[in-house]
Design a protein around this motif. Structure first.
Motif, PDB file in Angstrom:
ATOM      1  N   ALA A  29     -68.016 -46.466  14.381  1.00  0.00           N
ATOM      2  CA  ALA A  29     -69.181 -47.130  14.980  1.00  0.00           C
ATOM      3  C   ALA A  29     -68.996 -47.319  16.478  1.00  0.00           C
ATOM      4  O   ALA A  29     -69.958 -47.193  17.262  1.00  0.00           O
ATOM      5  N   VAL A  30     -67.763 -47.618  16.892  1.00  0.00           N
ATOM      6  CA  VAL A  30     -67.496 -47.782  18.328  1.00  0.00           C
ATOM      7  C   VAL A  30     -67.689 -46.452  19.056  1.00  0.00           C
ATOM      8  O   VAL A  30     -68.301 -46.393  20.131  1.00  0.00           O
ATOM      9  N   THR A  31     -67.162 -45.388  18.481  1.00  0.00           N
ATOM     10  CA  THR A  31     -67.336 -44.066  19.103  1.00  0.00           C
ATOM     11  C   THR A  31     -68.813 -43.694  19.191  1.00  0.00           C
ATOM     12  O   THR A  31     -69.269 -43.157  20.210  1.00  0.00           O
ATOM     13  N   TRP A  32     -69.545 -44.007  18.136  1.00  0.00           N
ATOM     14  CA  TRP A  32     -70.984 -43.675  18.128  1.00  0.00           C
ATOM     15  C   TRP A  32     -71.734 -44.416  19.239  1.00  0.00           C
ATOM     16  O   TRP A  32     -72.456 -43.806  20.037  1.00  0.00           O
ATOM     17  N   LEU A  33     -71.551 -45.733  19.291  1.00  0.00           N
ATOM     18  CA  LEU A  33     -72.271 -46.513  20.295  1.00  0.00           C
ATOM     19  C   LEU A  33     -71.810 -46.176  21.708  1.00  0.00           C
ATOM     20  O   LEU A  33     -72.619 -46.140  22.645  1.00  0.00           O
ATOM     21  N   ALA A  34     -70.519 -45.948  21.878  1.00  0.00           N
ATOM     22  CA  ALA A  34     -70.027 -45.594  23.210  1.00  0.00           C
ATOM     23  C   ALA A  34     -70.601 -44.257  23.665  1.00  0.00           C
ATOM     24  O   ALA A  34     -70.999 -44.093  24.823  1.00  0.00           O
ATOM     25  N   LEU A  35     -70.662 -43.306  22.750  1.00  0.00           N
ATOM     26  CA  LEU A  35     -71.229 -41.997  23.088  1.00  0.00           C
ATOM     27  C   LEU A  35     -72.704 -42.115  23.448  1.00  0.00           C
ATOM     28  O   LEU A  35     -73.172 -41.550  24.457  1.00  0.00           O
ATOM     29  N   ALA A  36     -73.460 -42.855  22.642  1.00  0.00           N
ATOM     30  CA  ALA A  36     -74.895 -43.007  22.917  1.00  0.00           C
ATOM     31  C   ALA A  36     -75.132 -43.740  24.227  1.00  0.00           C
ATOM     32  O   ALA A  36     -75.998 -43.340  25.025  1.00  0.00           O
ATOM     33  N   ALA A  37     -74.387 -44.812  24.477  1.00  0.00           N
ATOM     34  CA  ALA A  37     -74.586 -45.577  25.709  1.00  0.00           C
ATOM     35  C   ALA A  37     -74.214 -44.752  26.934  1.00  0.00           C
ATOM     36  O   ALA A  37     -74.886 -44.825  27.977  1.00  0.00           O
ATOM     37  N   THR A  38     -73.159 -43.947  26.824  1.00  0.00           N
ATOM     38  CA  THR A  38     -72.755 -43.121  27.972  1.00  0.00           C
ATOM     39  C   THR A  38     -73.817 -42.083  28.301  1.00  0.00           C
ATOM     40  O   THR A  38     -74.175 -41.881  29.467  1.00  0.00           O
ATOM     41  N   ILE A  39     -74.326 -41.397  27.284  1.00  0.00           N
ATOM     42  CA  ILE A  39     -75.354 -40.375  27.521  1.00  0.00           C
ATOM     43  C   ILE A  39     -76.626 -41.012  28.082  1.00  0.00           C
ATOM     44  O   ILE A  39     -77.235 -40.505  29.034  1.00  0.00           O
ATOM     45  N   ALA A  40     -77.042 -42.137  27.510  1.00  0.00           N
ATOM     46  CA  ALA A  40     -78.264 -42.791  27.987  1.00  0.00           C
ATOM     47  C   ALA A  40     -78.090 -43.313  29.409  1.00  0.00           C
ATOM     48  O   ALA A  40     -79.015 -43.195  30.233  1.00  0.00           O
ATOM     49  N   ALA A  41     -76.917 -43.879  29.722  1.00  0.00           N
ATOM     50  CA  ALA A  41     -76.692 -44.379  31.080  1.00  0.00           C
ATOM     51  C   ALA A  41     -76.743 -43.245  32.096  1.00  0.00           C
ATOM     52  O   ALA A  41     -77.359 -43.379  33.171  1.00  0.00           O
ATOM     53  N   GLY A  42     -76.106 -42.121  31.773  1.00  0.00           N
ATOM     54  CA  GLY A  42     -76.157 -40.985  32.686  1.00  0.00           C
ATOM     55  C   GLY A  42     -77.562 -40.449  32.870  1.00  0.00           C
ATOM     56  O   GLY A  42     -77.981 -40.123  33.982  1.00  0.00           O
ATOM     57  N   ALA A  98     -80.867 -40.761  22.533  1.00  0.00           N
ATOM     58  CA  ALA A  98     -79.403 -40.735  22.713  1.00  0.00           C
ATOM     59  C   ALA A  98     -78.691 -41.317  21.498  1.00  0.00           C
ATOM     60  O   ALA A  98     -77.641 -40.807  21.082  1.00  0.00           O
ATOM     61  N   VAL A  99     -79.255 -42.359  20.911  1.00  0.00           N
ATOM     62  CA  VAL A  99     -78.646 -42.953  19.715  1.00  0.00           C
ATOM     63  C   VAL A  99     -78.648 -41.959  18.557  1.00  0.00           C
ATOM     64  O   VAL A  99     -77.639 -41.764  17.860  1.00  0.00           O
ATOM     65  N   LEU A 100     -79.770 -41.289  18.358  1.00  0.00           N
ATOM     66  CA  LEU A 100     -79.851 -40.319  17.263  1.00  0.00           C
ATOM     67  C   LEU A 100     -78.949 -39.111  17.522  1.00  0.00           C
ATOM     68  O   LEU A 100     -78.276 -38.608  16.610  1.00  0.00           O
ATOM     69  N   TRP A 101     -78.924 -38.659  18.762  1.00  0.00           N
ATOM     70  CA  TRP A 101     -78.108 -37.484  19.088  1.00  0.00           C
ATOM     71  C   TRP A 101     -76.624 -37.807  18.918  1.00  0.00           C
ATOM     72  O   TRP A 101     -75.853 -36.993  18.383  1.00  0.00           O
ATOM     73  N   ALA A 102     -76.201 -38.984  19.347  1.00  0.00           N
ATOM     74  CA  ALA A 102     -74.793 -39.375  19.199  1.00  0.00           C
ATOM     75  C   ALA A 102     -74.423 -39.532  17.733  1.00  0.00           C
ATOM     76  O   ALA A 102     -73.302 -39.198  17.323  1.00  0.00           O
ATOM     77  N   LEU A 103     -75.360 -40.032  16.925  1.00  0.00           N
ATOM     78  CA  LEU A 103     -75.084 -40.165  15.490  1.00  0.00           C
ATOM     79  C   LEU A 103     -74.890 -38.790  14.851  1.00  0.00           C
ATOM     80  O   LEU A 103     -74.010 -38.607  13.995  1.00  0.00           O
TER      81      LEU A 103
END
Length: 507
Positions: free
Chosen positions: A424-437, A396-401
């Protein structure tokens, strides 16, 4: 001369095998004799089907119409005319996905009862299978003509072009279905065709980046009557040859493949009726590895929970087509941003990322549903769950990046609030949202029918049934809300991280 099914044979006379037509007629008559459904019940069921089709069709049509109007308003220098880029990749992707689905299911299927009591008898198998094959080919004609007409209408409204496109689409549809039937009895060819369809889907998604660099893609010359008529002629000749071959060889299809497809379809229907998407995924994965047989042994690395995480990553790498599809889906947010719908980019990035990375949590899904398997590990449940979730979080981190250039700057455009958050905030928020889901989705338990039932207009449903279905998508949609509504960056980052921590800790 044919004999009535079930009629006693005369001693000393050979038993006459009934024809397929007389056997179908006999079965149809016996079904009518033993049917307990009234005319009112049949009309009621027909009404429900028509109402559902009209409601879903109107909602989908309205949504597509609004999106197309928004695309048409895009006139800036950075926008690309969607009519130049969407029809051909969309048509190729839909055709490849349709063939992939047909190859995965059969496409000709039979229940275990039919395989035992009909296909296992001396009755002509070709006569029994010709009717379902003809139904598939007729459906291919209708759907192929309709899809091709819509694609041509996106580019040209000339009646001759639409008519030629319909003929070409019908021919291509027949070719696709007939080829799927012919490869049903050859596992190697069927597997190669499935891989080829995956490659086509990824290739169509890979075309989109060409637009990002303002490369010339293609013109709308393909939507003129001349090329479409030529395509219709070629597709018609190929369809005729394949249909003749299908009529000759359909009786040679092995009963094993027909019954296997029927059992898979029955299981998928049951899983879909209970809205258990995890069961659908389990059935497809089991079918795939049952056909594949044995795989190559890979040596693990590390020790303890690190070894578990490495093993889970190795398991994901055993399915390279899933990784290729996840990479190919990266083109979706870029394409949406490019064709002039930037307001949908953050939401679509989360939805597509969730769909792309959800299959990578297969190991966590199995462990979460099997208490016996968890007890086999010398650690408690939470560290074990986090170890299995580690590859999914890393992906998720790589995909969001990779999706960040399309998403950054497009958030908060729905209501036009303050300036965008730091990248950086958008990146981490996107990765965390996808991983949480993803984690919440793969760790949900089976729907339990042992508890109390709730009376609804759709019938009696178990308590918590709806909440169980939306476990996973709910976190994905809630986590992206601060980005879409332009809330302060502390909340935009804090909410997805809190959802990820909750999903990793509680599931």
């Amino acid at each position: 001369m044919t004999a009535r099914v079930g009629a006693p044979s005369t001693p000393g006379r050979p038993v006459t095998v009934p024809t397929a037509r007389s056997l179908r007629r006999e079965i149809r008559q016996r079904r009518r004799d033993h049917s307990n459904r009234t005319l009112g019940q049949a009309l009621d069921q027909l009404y429900l089907w028509l109402f559902a089709v009209l409601m879903v069709g109107s909602m989908a049509g309205t949504t597509l119409s609004r999106a197309w109007l928004e695309i048409a308003r895009c006139s800036g220098p950075g926008c690309v005319d969607a009519r130049l880029v969407l029809p051909l990749p969309l048509g190729a992707a839909v055709l490849a996905l349709a063939v992939r689905t047909l190859v995965a299911l059969g496409p000709l299927v039979a229940s275990r009862a039919s395989g035992t009591f009909l296909l296992g008898t001396p009755v002509d198998r070709r006569g029994l299978l010709l009717r379902p094959a003809a139904a598939l080919l007729a459906g291919a004609i209708v759907l192929g003509a309709g899809l091709a007409s819509v694609l041509v209408l996106l580019t040209s409204s000339h009646p001759a072009a639409v008519g030629a496109g319909a003929l070409a689409g019908a021919g291509v549809g027949v070719v696709a279905v007939a080829a799927s039937i012919l490869v049903q009895g050859t596992p190697k060819v069927r597997r190669a065709l499935g891989i080829g369809c995956d490659v086509v889907v990824v290739a169509t998604l890979a075309v989109v980046p060409l637009l990002l660099f303002d490369r010339a893609v293609w013109s709308t010359a393909w939507a003129r009557p001349g090329p479409l008529v030529a395509c219709a002629v070629v597709a018609g000749v190929a369809a005729l040859l394949l249909v003749v071959t299908v009529v000759r060889r359909v009786g040679r299809l092995p009963r094993r493949d027909l019954v296997a497809g029927g059992e898979l379809l029955s299981g998928l229907a049951g899983a879909a009726a209970s809205l258990d998407t995890s069961m659908v995924s389990d059935l497809l994965v089991a079918r795939r590895f049952r056909q594949r047989g044995a795989g190559r042994v890979l040596r693990g690395h590390g020790s303890g929970l690190v070894a578990v995480a490495v093993r889970e990553a190795q398991r994901s790498l055993r399915s390279p087509q899933r990784l290729a599809l996840a990479v190919g889906l990266l083109a979706v947010p870029y394409a949406v941003d490019r064709i002039g719908v930037p307001t949908l980019t953050p939401i679509l990035a989360v939805v597509v990322g969730y769909l792309a990375l959800r299959p990578l949590g297969g190991g966590l899904h199995v462990v979460a549903r099997s208490a016996g398997l968890r007890r086999a590990f010398p650690v408690t449940d939470r560290p074990l769950r986090m170890a299995f979730a580690a590859p999914l979080v890393a992906a998720a981190v790589l995909w969001a990046l990779a999706a960040l250039p399309a998403v950054a700057g497009n958030s908060m455009l729905v209501f036009g609030f303050s300036a965008p958050e730091p990248a950086a905030v958008t990146w981490l928020a996107l990765a965390a949202t996808i991983a949480a889901g993803g984690i919440r989705s793969v760790t949900r338990q089976r729907v339990s029918y042992d508890g109390p039932l709730i009376s609804t207009p759709a019938g009696a449903l178990p308590a918590g049934f709806v909440a169980q279905i939306f476990r996973g998508p709910d976190f994905a949609l809630v986590g992206v809300v601060p980005l879409v509504f332009g809330l302060p960056w502390v909340l935009a980052l804090g909410l997805p991280l809190a959802l990820l921590a909750f999903a990793a800790y509680r599931g």
